[in-house]
Design an enzyme around this catalytic site. Structure first.
Site, PDB file in Angstrom:
ATOM      1  N   ASN A   1     -12.222  44.559  84.148  1.00 18.82           N
ATOM      2  CA  ASN A   1     -13.565  44.017  83.904  1.00 18.82           C
ATOM      3  C   ASN A   1     -14.220  43.728  85.251  1.00 18.82           C
ATOM      4  O   ASN A   1     -13.864  42.764  85.922  1.00 18.82           O
ATOM      5  CB  ASN A   1     -13.440  42.745  83.052  1.00 18.82           C
ATOM      6  CG  ASN A   1     -14.779  42.073  82.814  1.00 18.82           C
ATOM      7  OD1 ASN A   1     -15.832  42.611  83.186  1.00 18.82           O
ATOM      8  ND2 ASN A   1     -14.761  40.908  82.197  1.00 18.82           N
TER       9      ASN A   1
ATOM     10  N   LYS B   1     -17.144  42.790  85.778  1.00 21.35           N
ATOM     11  CA  LYS B   1     -18.148  41.722  85.640  1.00 21.35           C
ATOM     12  C   LYS B   1     -19.446  42.131  86.342  1.00 21.35           C
ATOM     13  O   LYS B   1     -19.785  43.315  86.356  1.00 21.35           O
ATOM     14  CB  LYS B   1     -17.576  40.397  86.154  1.00 21.35           C
ATOM     15  CG  LYS B   1     -16.217  40.067  85.505  1.00 21.35           C
ATOM     16  CD  LYS B   1     -15.748  38.657  85.714  1.00 21.35           C
ATOM     17  CE  LYS B   1     -14.439  38.445  84.975  1.00 21.35           C
ATOM     18  NZ  LYS B   1     -13.941  37.068  85.053  1.00 21.35           N
TER      19      LYS B   1
ATOM     20  N   HIS C   1     -16.354  37.646  75.684  1.00 18.29           N
ATOM     21  CA  HIS C   1     -15.779  37.134  76.932  1.00 18.29           C
ATOM     22  C   HIS C   1     -16.166  35.665  77.108  1.00 18.29           C
ATOM     23  O   HIS C   1     -17.275  35.273  76.752  1.00 18.29           O
ATOM     24  CB  HIS C   1     -16.256  37.966  78.123  1.00 18.29           C
ATOM     25  CG  HIS C   1     -15.471  37.661  79.359  1.00 18.29           C
ATOM     26  ND1 HIS C   1     -15.730  36.563  80.140  1.00 18.29           N
ATOM     27  CD2 HIS C   1     -14.405  38.287  79.923  1.00 18.29           C
ATOM     28  CE1 HIS C   1     -14.852  36.531  81.138  1.00 18.29           C
ATOM     29  NE2 HIS C   1     -14.043  37.560  81.033  1.00 18.29           N
TER      30      HIS C   1
ATOM     31  N   GLU D   1     -17.109  34.049  79.554  1.00 18.57           N
ATOM     32  CA  GLU D   1     -18.330  33.818  80.337  1.00 18.57           C
ATOM     33  C   GLU D   1     -19.569  33.945  79.455  1.00 18.57           C
ATOM     34  O   GLU D   1     -20.556  33.241  79.653  1.00 18.57           O
ATOM     35  CB  GLU D   1     -18.368  34.776  81.538  1.00 18.57           C
ATOM     36  CG  GLU D   1     -17.376  34.332  82.617  1.00 18.57           C
ATOM     37  CD  GLU D   1     -16.747  35.448  83.418  1.00 18.57           C
ATOM     38  OE1 GLU D   1     -17.280  36.573  83.419  1.00 18.57           O
ATOM     39  OE2 GLU D   1     -15.703  35.184  84.048  1.00 18.57           O
TER      40      GLU D   1
ATOM     41  N   GLU E   1      -7.547  35.242  76.976  1.00 12.51           N
ATOM     42  CA  GLU E   1      -7.942  34.883  78.332  1.00 12.51           C
ATOM     43  C   GLU E   1      -8.187  33.376  78.396  1.00 12.51           C
ATOM     44  O   GLU E   1      -9.296  32.905  78.058  1.00 12.51           O
ATOM     45  CB  GLU E   1      -9.226  35.616  78.729  1.00 12.51           C
ATOM     46  CG  GLU E   1      -9.093  37.126  78.716  1.00 12.51           C
ATOM     47  CD  GLU E   1     -10.093  37.780  79.674  1.00 12.51           C
ATOM     48  OE1 GLU E   1      -9.638  38.450  80.603  1.00 12.51           O
ATOM     49  OE2 GLU E   1     -11.307  37.586  79.495  1.00 12.51           O
TER      50      GLU E   1
ATOM     51  N   GLY F   1     -10.629  33.653  87.076  1.00 15.56           N
ATOM     52  CA  GLY F   1     -11.300  33.518  88.365  1.00 15.56           C
ATOM     53  C   GLY F   1     -10.842  32.333  89.198  1.00 15.56           C
ATOM     54  O   GLY F   1     -11.492  31.978  90.170  1.00 15.56           O
TER      55      GLY F   1
ATOM     56  N   SER G   1      -6.636  35.838  86.192  1.00 15.68           N
ATOM     57  CA  SER G   1      -5.997  35.828  87.513  1.00 15.68           C
ATOM     58  C   SER G   1      -4.753  36.706  87.601  1.00 15.68           C
ATOM     59  O   SER G   1      -3.814  36.407  88.348  1.00 15.68           O
ATOM     60  CB  SER G   1      -5.673  34.389  87.942  1.00 15.68           C
ATOM     61  OG  SER G   1      -6.871  33.657  88.121  1.00 15.68           O
TER      62      SER G   1
HETATM   63  O1  LIG Z   1     -12.144  37.345  82.958  1.00 15.52           O
HETATM   64  C1  LIG Z   1     -11.256  38.108  83.276  1.00 15.52           C
HETATM   65  C2  LIG Z   1     -11.195  39.471  82.736  1.00 15.52           C
HETATM   66  O2  LIG Z   1     -12.069  39.636  81.689  1.00 15.52           O
HETATM   67  C3  LIG Z   1     -10.225  37.713  84.252  1.00 15.52           C
HETATM   68  O3  LIG Z   1     -10.822  37.545  85.486  1.00 15.52           O
HETATM   69  P1  LIG Z   1      -9.896  37.330  86.773  1.00 15.52           P
HETATM   70  O4  LIG Z   1      -8.810  38.380  86.711  1.00 15.52           O
HETATM   71  O5  LIG Z   1     -10.819  37.493  87.936  1.00 15.52           O
HETATM   72  O6  LIG Z   1      -9.318  35.952  86.645  1.00 15.52           O
END
Ligand SMILES: O=C(CO)COP(=O)(O)O
Length: 315
Positions: free
Chosen positions: A72, A74, A158, A160, A228, A234, A274
């Site tokens: 992803n 993002k 997601h 976010e 997740e 992150g 992560s």
């Molecule tokens: O949100 C994520 C994948 O969708 C995970 O993000 P990170 O791997 O940067 O922690």
């Protein structure tokens, strides 16, 4: 539309709750980062602490759930950076498509270019799509458009989008149903916040988010569930293999009880938060971890190592 804050509290106890999970291995700072640093320019994430739990014997690895690794990206990337990532992926030595399914998810604007330039065994996903048929919805991208472009996958729900854009579980469920009905395959994300984990409601939250999807769909063939935990996204605080395995196993149990044993056995449950080249193998060895959804590390060459963690299952 009816987008609202996600409802995380359920009035009824969820059908499965194990004992409260141990707290995540967080440092003294327990605040979730509101805006994770741009992983393209940030230094590599710290490696996971070694976890002493033993890997299961390979005989316990479920047959038929092909390892799945999603990247992803993002809201990251320039034309130049995207080209560089694609070149790295095209040049990398990756396990065969018999062993692993790989999907990368660039921002919408780069989707056609990435799809056109990537080696054919790596697929693409959008990071979101509109909940219904397209029309007068300024700024949205419809499932029909993704199908029209030949984009096979979409990430929905997601954290976010749930937290920053206020997408409720019900809204995510509707999106999943609509996208599937248009012929897209869906990576559906669920996961608890740090506060929810510390309150012992991890499984209640994950059950509620999954139920909102299960209420709207019948066929799970084209669904991958991504667990997740928000506190791991992150932050560099990856779930331990035991923490991931516990939630994945409970989620599979939930599917068994509330959907069907067949769906529970065949649906891939992947972990995100992560994941790095350093942490991926031990996580991949867990019997109910069927792959990863990778953020920051999917923009770096170590994504190749994460893809190849799939070979742990067949070793
Ligand atoms: O949100 C994520 C994948 O969708 C995970 O993000 P990170 O791997 O940067 O922690």
């Amino acid at each position: 539309p009816e987008a609202g804050r996600p409802h995380v509290a359920t009035s009824q106890p969820p059908p499965f709750i194990s004992s409260p999970l141990p707290p995540p291995c967080l440092s003294s700072s327990t605040r979730r980062k509101e805006t994770p640093p741009n992983p393209i320019s940030s230094p590599p994430l710290p490696s996971a602490r070694p976890n002493p739990i033993r890997s299961p014997p390979s005989s316990s690895v479920a047959m038929g759930r092909k390892f799945f690794v999603g990247g992803n990206w993002k809201c990251n990337g320039t034309v130049e950076q995207v080209e560089s990532i694609v070149n790295t992926l095209n040049a990398g030595q990756i396990a065969s498509t018999d062993v692993v399914e790989v999907v990368v998810s660039p921002p919408y604007v780069f989707l056609p270019t990435v799809k056109g330039k990537l080696r054919p065994e790596i697929q693409v996903a959008a990071q979101n799509c509109w909940v219904k048929k397209g029309g007068a919805f300024t700024g949205e991208v419809s499932a029909e458009m993704l199908v029209n472009l030949g984009v096979p996958w979409v990430i929905l729900g997601h954290s976010e989008r749930r937290s920053l854009m206020g997408e409720s579980s019900e809204f995510v469920g509707e999106k999943v149903a609509y996208a599937l009905a248009q012929g897209l395959k869906v990576i559906a994300c669920v996961g608890e916040t740090l506060e929810q984990r510390e309150a012992g409601s991890t499984m209640a939250v994950v059950a509620e988010q999954t139920k909102a999807i299960a209420d709207k769909i019948k066929d799970w063939t084209n669904v991958v569930v991504a667990y997740e935990p928000v506190w791991a996204i992150g932050t560099g605080k990856v779930a331990s293999p035991a923490q991931a395995q516990e939630v994945h196993a409970n989620l599979r149990d939930w599917l068994k009880t509330n959907v069907s044993p067949e769906v529970a056995e065949s649906t891939r449950i992947i972990y995100g938060g992560s994941v790095t080249g350093a942490s991926c193998k031990e996580l991949a060895a867990q019997p109910d971890v069927d792959g990863f959804l990778v953020g920051g590390a999917s923009l770096k060459p170590e994504f190749i190592d994460i893809i190849n963690a799939a070979t742990v299952k067949s070793a």
